[in-house]
Scaffold this motif. Structure first.
Motif, PDB file in Angstrom:
ATOM      1  N   SER A  71       0.952  -1.113  -0.052  1.00 56.00           N
ATOM      2  CA  SER A  71      -0.248   0.174  -0.428  1.00 56.00           C
ATOM      3  C   SER A  71       0.894   1.585  -0.096  1.00 56.00           C
ATOM      4  CB  SER A  71      -1.026  -0.145   1.222  1.00 56.00           C
ATOM      5  OG  SER A  71      -0.045   0.250   2.020  1.00 56.00           O
ATOM      6  N   VAL A 122      -5.545  -4.030  -5.370  1.00 51.15           N
ATOM      7  CA  VAL A 122      -5.994  -2.990  -5.783  1.00 51.15           C
ATOM      8  C   VAL A 122      -7.162  -3.791  -6.563  1.00 51.15           C
ATOM      9  CG1 VAL A 122      -5.652  -1.426  -6.875  1.00 51.15           C
ATOM     10  CG2 VAL A 122      -4.275  -2.193  -5.888  1.00 51.15           C
ATOM     11  N   THR A 127      -7.287  -0.526 -11.678  1.00 51.30           N
ATOM     12  CA  THR A 127      -5.827  -0.109 -12.129  1.00 51.30           C
ATOM     13  C   THR A 127      -6.142  -0.478 -14.330  1.00 51.30           C
ATOM     14  OG1 THR A 127      -5.925  -3.392 -12.878  1.00 51.30           O
ATOM     15  CG2 THR A 127      -5.645  -2.522 -10.869  1.00 51.30           C
ATOM     16  N   ILE A 137      -1.516   1.371 -11.621  1.00 51.57           N
ATOM     17  CA  ILE A 137      -2.326   1.638 -10.460  1.00 51.57           C
ATOM     18  C   ILE A 137      -2.753   3.414 -10.548  1.00 51.57           C
ATOM     19  CG2 ILE A 137      -3.174   1.531  -8.546  1.00 51.57           C
ATOM     20  CD1 ILE A 137      -0.904  -1.258  -8.619  1.00 51.57           C
ATOM     21  N   THR A 141      -5.201   2.665  -2.590  1.00 52.15           N
ATOM     22  CA  THR A 141      -6.190   1.531  -1.619  1.00 52.15           C
ATOM     23  C   THR A 141      -5.011   1.495  -0.393  1.00 52.15           C
ATOM     24  OG1 THR A 141      -6.367   0.632  -3.674  1.00 52.15           O
ATOM     25  CG2 THR A 141      -6.707  -1.305  -1.702  1.00 52.15           C
TER      26      THR A 141
END
Ligand code: AMP
Ligand code: MG
Length: 429
Positions: A71, A122, A127, A137, A141
């Motif tokens: 992340s 994700v 994406t 991306i 997230t």
């Protein structure tokens, strides 16, 4: 134990319905247990605690198709889309081979294990695949999104279903999940049904216009079948003490004997005295209810006997109030009683004060107004047609003289009430 002397309320009018239920249930316990295959377990009651035999999920898994990422790599993805290198493709059933380094991700499918180094997933919709094993991306997230962590559904050793649980389709799934091919459940009681009366004609007898067709053997059989029990029908006993004694003796070999007819106080009503001669202790023999006043209950050894009134509706209503909770307890159930719901009455109902009245009603459901109850037809205790139509029994308390239109009344749901004509989910669904 014989209550004849110990219950002052056993006067000419008899016990209240609740006291009679208590008299029955205080004497009854489940009849024992047996091991059966899971495929036959629906509707049965667990006689053992069931524990999880592993953690589920067995490791952290993805809840979505997408990319397992760090992340921290994508915190700024909203400002500037982030390119990550896809190092592996992990499908459900695969084990990840590589741990993620900064700037790396793994394509992951729903149910596949999250690789070491990843802390979030994700969704594929957030994406964009790019050439050269790259993925872009654009949605940051947070950590732990769309990951189901090891053991979040069940932990090895936890009780997942307690003894006493009724096995529903969902519980069958839980039992399969913990790999129980065989389960220990309470045994079903063995039930015998006997009709009595000189006037009765068996279903297999030639048609005779002077006779009364035996309905009770079949309604009682069906009521027991609805509880998952297959009873034995012993036939029809004439109103003759010797013939009756032969049948009753046979019936007392079962866990539960249901006798209909001949239980009242007429000169040809031999059932109760004959049972007493056979050593059955009668615990009550009248209940302040309508229909169903001359209902009796006794026991002898481990056999329980219900003497049900001959009128077909009375016998059915008495089954619902006394036999059903008894059979459910014998089967190991904890929920013994039919569900009650409130409903508004659409037509007035008269009732005789002093006896609880069970009125056969149909139900309609409206998302705004709830249930309405309408009497299902003639309410004579001999009239099976209203019973055949009924969704429930409206319960008028013993003290009441009747119920007016619009009043909200308690309705005991019958077997037929599980289904309705319309989906009833409302416009928004
Ligand atoms: P009893 O309880 O024997 O006084 O019977 C009351 C009424 O129920 C009488 O009209 C009987 O003919 C009727 N009846 C009794 N047994 C049955 C049965 N098995 N099926 C249908 N009606 C019955
Ligand atoms: Mg009779």
């Amino acid at each position: 134990m014989n209550d004849k002397t110990s219950q002052p309320s056993q006067q000419s009018e008899g016990l209240s319905v609740r006291d009679a239920q208590t008299s029955v249930l205080s004497r009854i316990a489940p009849v024992g247990a047996e091991e059966i295959p899971l495929q036959q377990a629906l509707g049965r009651v667990l006689a053992e605690d069931i524990r999880a035999n592993r953690d589920l999920p067995p490791y952290d898994i993805s809840a979505m198709d997408g990319y397992a990422v760090k992340s921290a790599d994508i915190v700024d993805a909203a400002a500037a889309p982030k390119l990550l290198t896809v190092i592996e493709d992990i499908r459900a059933g695969d084990m990840p081979r590589l741990a993620l380094q900064t700037g790396q991700c793994a394509r992951i499918m729903t149910g596949a294990p999250v690789p070491a180094g990843a802390d979030t997933v994700v969704r594929v919709e957030d994406t964009q695949a790019r050439p050269g094993d790259q993925v872009e991306i654009s949605v940051p997230t947070p950590a732990a999104t769309d990951i189901r962590v090891r053991g979040e559904n069940m932990r090895q050793g936890d009780v997942v279903l307690a003894a006493g649980t009724e096995i529903q389709p969902g519980s069958v799934g839980v039992l399969a999940t913990v790999k129980r091919a065989m389960v220990k459940v309470y045994r079903k009681p063995r039930v015998a049904i006997l009709s009595s009366g000189d006037e009765l004609e068996a279903l297999s007898d030639p048609f005779n216009p002077d006779k009364i067709p035996d309905a009770n053997s079949y309604t009682l059989m069906a009521q027991a079948q609805a509880l998952g029990i297959t009873p034995a029908c012993l036939g029809i006993a004439r109103d003759d003490p010797d013939e009756l004694a032969g049948y009753l003796r046979q019936g007392l070999e079962y866990d539960v004997l249901l006798v209909s007819g001949g239980t009242s106080v007429g000169v040809h009503d031999h059932v109760r005295p004959t049972l007493e001669k056979l050593g059955v202790s009668m615990h009550f023999w009248r209940v302040r209810m309508r229909p169903g006043h001359p209902v009796a209950f006794g026991s002898s050894g481990r056999a329980f006997v219900f003497c049900l009134p001959g009128n077909p509706v009375s016998s059915m209503v008495c089954f619902e109030q006394f036999v059903l909770p008894a059979l459910r307890r014998l089967c190991g159930h904890q929920r013994l009683f039919r569900r009650m719901i409130p409903a508004r009455l659409t037509r007035p109902v008269k009732s005789r004060a002093g006896r609880a009245e069970f009125v056969r009603v149909t139900l309609a459901y409206d998302l705004d107004g709830g249930y309405t109850a309408t009497p299902a037809g003639a309410q004579s205790s001999g009239d099976l047609l209203a019973m055949a139509r009924a969704d429930g029994l409206l319960v008028v308390p013993a003290a009441s003289k009747g119920v007016s239109v619009g009043e909200t009344v308690p309705v005991q749901l019958l077997e037929a009430s599980a289904y309705q004509d319309e989906p009833g989910l409302g416009e928004e669904v």
